[in-house]
Design an enzyme around this catalytic site. Structure first.
Site, short mmCIF file in Angstrom:
data_model
loop_
_atom_site.label_atom_id
_atom_site.label_comp_id
_atom_site.label_asym_id
_atom_site.label_seq_id
_atom_site.Cartn_x
_atom_site.Cartn_y
_atom_site.Cartn_z
N LYS A 40 1.05 -1.00 -0.12
CA LYS A 40 0.21 0.19 0.05
C LYS A 40 1.18 1.10 0.21
CE LYS A 40 -0.31 -0.87 5.00
NZ LYS A 40 -1.00 -0.92 6.11
N TYR A 74 13.22 31.96 5.91
CA TYR A 74 11.93 32.35 6.31
C TYR A 74 11.93 32.85 7.70
CZ TYR A 74 9.96 31.65 1.39
OH TYR A 74 9.94 31.88 0.92
N MET A 90 9.87 25.07 1.16
CA MET A 90 8.75 24.59 0.04
C MET A 90 9.52 23.31 -0.96
SD MET A 90 5.82 25.01 -3.02
CE MET A 90 5.11 26.08 -1.49
C1 LIG Z 1 0.50 -1.49 6.94
C2 LIG Z 1 -0.76 -3.08 7.24
C3 LIG Z 1 -0.13 -4.22 7.77
C4 LIG Z 1 1.35 -4.04 7.63
O1 LIG Z 1 1.94 -3.20 8.65
P1 LIG Z 1 3.54 -3.39 8.98
O2 LIG Z 1 3.30 -2.48 10.34
O3 LIG Z 1 3.93 -2.83 8.45
O4 LIG Z 1 4.30 -4.11 9.06
C5 LIG Z 1 -0.25 -5.23 7.96
N1 LIG Z 1 -2.25 -5.31 8.77
C6 LIG Z 1 -3.48 -4.32 7.95
C7 LIG Z 1 -4.24 -4.70 7.98
C8 LIG Z 1 -2.17 -3.02 7.53
O5 LIG Z 1 -3.08 -2.02 7.05
#
Ligand SMILES: *Cc1c(COP(=O)(O)O)cnc(C)c1O
Length: 818
Positions: free
Chosen positions: A489, A713, A762
């Site tokens: 993801k 800044y 930025m």
């Molecule tokens: C992101 C996620 C993981 C992985 O977690 P890590 O701490 O990165 O190993 C596992 N299960 C779910 C449901 C997640 O959303």
């Protein structure tokens, strides 16, 4: 040519079946690297993470007909693989080594064996460069120096070769004796003694004694006598040696002095009573040491001094890795412009083949040097490799390859690099993965330049080997039958989804998971065929989800209702049920079960592929009791699900931290996330992982700031005394957190940690480089192996996940393998 039947007596195998005479041409130990089934013998080797025997059916289906195995019942093997020649041996690895040792003994040319803690590969590459004007050299490809790599290297020896250079690396006692038998060196180089692999040995002395086993029977061993333990051991064993030293005038080669002059090191030395000077085109200590080993060998070979200087001048740093770079018109380049021998070509083609989603495969290839084969046979082999790796377009550059144009139906040819560049038409390349592979003399770096887009100063380098290392580490922590789902993801935690997903597919994980349907669609469009779970599919994306064969996480009755309302009656659909055991984010609770099962009962075409839950505090020991409670809730809820469904479903609850902390709760599958990317979330096993990503930028300008002036800044960066600052090309729009402002953050420039001064802007920020040698164009490392994500995250009160996923998509990703 060696036949399979002769192999039997060489490796003392027990013949299971011999159905046809077959030549032994290619030795294969990695099933993924099969290129020419005819003539291939597969050695089913059992490794720490993988068992070669698993791939016999697949290789047999692909046409391989010769196997060396160490397990299996003869009758059963013969019936399963009726057309194959099969040898059963005690150990497939030893059989491979015995075969290589036999092959080696067919040659009586000088063979240089190289070992030592560091510098093996560089010394080997340099010696080959320095000696190849007079010799036809065969050498280990890259750093093939292991129990498996050495036999494969030695197998390349051909009758035309006049000199061989092989490197040997070991990590524990007992290994070197075997490598000695395979290499049988006549000359030796012991590069140095350092701490690498100390943990595998009882003491430094033992490590040295083990390594010296490589040199049993050499005519001469080259080494630096200033390594005292080494020197004592060599003397004690009475190995004939050629030593060099900075302190001992009685050494064969005495180094009087080394001084730096610009980009060079001037060496004053005494050899055979005469004092001389030479220049080495490097200034760092390691390179100077490596070059002095080479110098010792050149002097021993009585090369005239002017020739020695001439050859040293042409030494180049050795590119230790294959880089994958973005290029014009959506193309990618694999830049391998350093050398071009057959073994190296095969390795680079393997890397190219492991990235099928990158589009058409193009190979730009110079004449292949030093194969030891007659030309015609050589280019037939090259053509075979190109075909086996599905190269669709080939551009041959050089007089020799051009002569064999008829062997390459997909080819176009140029006699020189200049000719190619003259005719270069950028618009004729589009969406291709281009392997640029040329011997140094062809100057292919100019071709790479022509293909490269202008690089925005900031890049995120992703080390694909480190990623695989981490994957294997977690694999070693779970039972072989436990499935592995990998979370890709958020652009694979910022590392680049296709590239990472592709590697995972290559390494055969079981499942991928993404957050949104669009992420899954992008993976499918780039050739990912693994099952993909989508954790948060919205109602309006269900159609797409089904179209691309993605599997939704279902976490509520309403959501399931939406999903089933649009199903086609005859198809079947896989879903994953999320159970809430205490995280209280998404998921069913027991009170939902009646409605849930009622719906599932009504829609039998919906199959529950898995059921899972997520731990809220697996990374922290203080939450252990709560984690255990979540697991026990999950076990009973999942059991209820299975009981109602009347079929088995995959059950999983562990994330990366959970895999380390709760090995007893692996269940049917685990979900690997952050660990793959090099961060061990519990903190207890960080050393077992390798850092994967390095975020780098460049220095745009260096300034002198007077005491009392301010920087940036809001005038927050106040110069308490006269300072020097460097402006670097990264800002919060690139994902560099503003909380690093005003001394909280640091970057690494030329090995020094330089604190931020003033607020992060930025697109830029300023760092204090007072007292550090810095100039515009220098590299600034924002995070990487020496400045870890864990440390940086702590300094601003966040977690490594956030730093990684915040790196903006405008930052170019560069992938490389070592
Ligand atoms: C992101 C996620 C993981 C992985 O977690 P890590 O701490 O990165 O190993 C596992 N299960 C779910 C449901 C997640 O959303």
């Amino acid at each position: 040519m060696l036949t399979f039947q002769q192999l039997q007596s060489i490796v003392q195998g027990r013949e299971v079946q011999f159905v046809q005479p077959l030549p032994v041409v290619h030795l294969l130990t990695d099933s993924r690297k099969l290129s020419q089934p005819a003539g291939t013998v597969f050695f089913a080797v059992r490794g720490k993470y993988n068992d070669g025997h698993q791939y016999l059916p697949q290789l047999y289906a692909q046409g391989v007909r010769a196997f060396v195995v160490e397990q299996g019942e003869p009758g059963e093997l013969a019936t399963r693989y009726p057309e194959a020649n099969i040898l059963l041996v005690e150990s497939s690895l030893e059989a491979l080594q015995q075969l290589a040792a036999w092959h080696r003994s067919q040659f009586s040319i000088p063979v240089i064996g190289v070992t030592g803690s560091n510098g093996k590969t560089i010394v080997k590459e340099w010696l080959s460069q320095l000696l190849s004007p007079d010799e036809l050299v065969v050498k280990s490809p890259r750093s093939y120096n292991s129990q498996l790599g050495v036999p494969l290297s030695v197998w390349q020896l051909q009758p035309n070769h006049t000199l061989a250079i092989f490197e040997a690396g070991i990590s524990q006692p007992g290994e070197m004796e075997r490598l000695q038998q395979v290499i049988q060196p006549t000359l030796g180089v012991f590069t140095n003694v350092g701490s690498a692999h100390d943990e595998g040995f009882a003491s430094r002395e033992q490590k040295i004694a083990e390594k010296l086993k490589l040199f049993q029977g050499v005519e001469l061993l080259f080494y630096c006598a200033d390594y005292e333990l080494l020197h004592q051991a060599v003397q004690a064993q009475g190995i004939k040696s050629f030593t060099w030293s900075r302190h001992q005038p009685e050494a064969n080669l005495f180094i009087n002095a080394t001084t730096t002059a610009g980009q060079k090191t001037i060496v004053v030395y005494t050899y055979q009573g005469e004092k001389q000077r030479l220049a080495i085109p490097f200034t760092d200590e390691a390179s100077v040491e490596n070059a002095l080993h080479c110098l010792a060998l050149l002097l021993y070979r009585r090369l005239p001094l002017s020739e020695v200087q001439d050859r040293l001048d042409r030494l180049h740093p050795v590119a230790m890795r294959l880089e994958m770079k973005e290029a014009i018109n959506g193309c990618y380049l694999i830049d391998d412009t350093y050398n071009n021998d057959l073994a190296g070509l095969a390795i680079a083609l393997d890397l190219q083949a492991s990235q099928p989603q990158r589009g058409r495969r193009t190979l730009i290839l110079s004449d292949v040097l030093e194969s030891g084969l007659p030309e015609e046979q050589l280019y037939e082999k090259v053509a075979g490799l190109a075909q086996a790796h599905k190269v669709q377009r080939l551009i041959g550059i050089g007089p020799t390859i051009s002569k064999y144009a008829h062997l390459f139906p997909q080819g176009s040819f140029y006699t020189s690099t200049a000719d190619f560049l003259q005719a270069f038409d950028a618009s004729s390349f589009r969406g291709e993965l281009i392997l640029v592979k040329g011997a140094r003399v062809f100057g292919f770096e100019k071709i790479v330049q022509a293909f490269q887009q202008k690089v925005h100063g900031t890049v995120l380098e992703v080390n694909l080997d480190a990623l695989v290392h981490n994957l294997n580490y977690y694999r070693s922590r779970v039972a072989p039958a436990t499935k592995l789902m990998v979370m890709v993801k958020a652009f694979a935690y910022g590392s680049g989804s296709f590239e990472v997903a592709n590697l995972l597919q290559f390494h055969r994980v079981d499942y991928l998971a993404v957050a949104y349907v669009d992420e899954g669609v992008a993976l499918r469009e780039n050739g990912i065929t693994l099952p993909i779970m989508v954790m948060n599919p919205s109602q309006d994306s269900f159609a797409k989800l089904r179209q691309y064969n993605l599997e939704p996480e279902i976490y509520s009755v309403e959501q399931l209702q939406d999903f089933v309302s649009s199903l086609e009656p005859e198809a079947t659909y896989k879903i994953h049920l999320k159970l809430d055991t205490g995280m209280h984010r998404l998921g069913f609770v027991p009170e939902d079960f009646e409605a849930l099962f009622e719906l599932l009962h009504r829609y039998p075409q919906v199959q529950v592929a898995s059921t899972f839950s997520h731990l809220a505090g697996a990374d922290e020991a203080v939450h252990n009791d709560f984690s255990q409670l979540q697991v026990s809730r999950f076990r009973s809820m999942a059991a209820a699900v299975e009981e109602r469904l009347k079929y088995k479903v995959i059950k999983h609850i562990l994330n990366s931290a959970g895999i380390v902390r709760f090995p007893e709760h692996q269940l049917d599958m685990v979900r690997l996330g952050i660990g793959l990317y090099g961060v061990e979330a519990t903190g207890s096993e960080q050393e077992a992982l390798r850092p994967v990503s390095t975020l780098k930028t460049t220095v745009s300008q260096v300034k002198s700031i007077k005491q009392g002036e301010t920087v940036g800044y809001s005038r927050k960066g106040i110069a308490s005394s006269d300072r020097t600052t460097a402006t670097i090309a990264i800002g919060y729009a690139d994902g560099y957190d503003r909380r690093f402002s005003n001394g909280v953050g640091q970057v690494l420039i030329n090995g020094h940690r330089c604190p931020l001064i003033g607020n992060v802007c930025m697109d830029m920020c300023m760092v204090d480089v007072t007292g550090v040698a810095v100039k515009a164009g220098d590299v600034a490392i924002v995070f990487g192996p020496q400045l870890t994500l864990v440390e940086l995250a702590q300094s601003i009160g966040t977690i490594p996940y956030e730093l990684l996923t915040n790196v903006s998509t405008r930052v170019k990703r560069v992938f490389y393998a070592e």
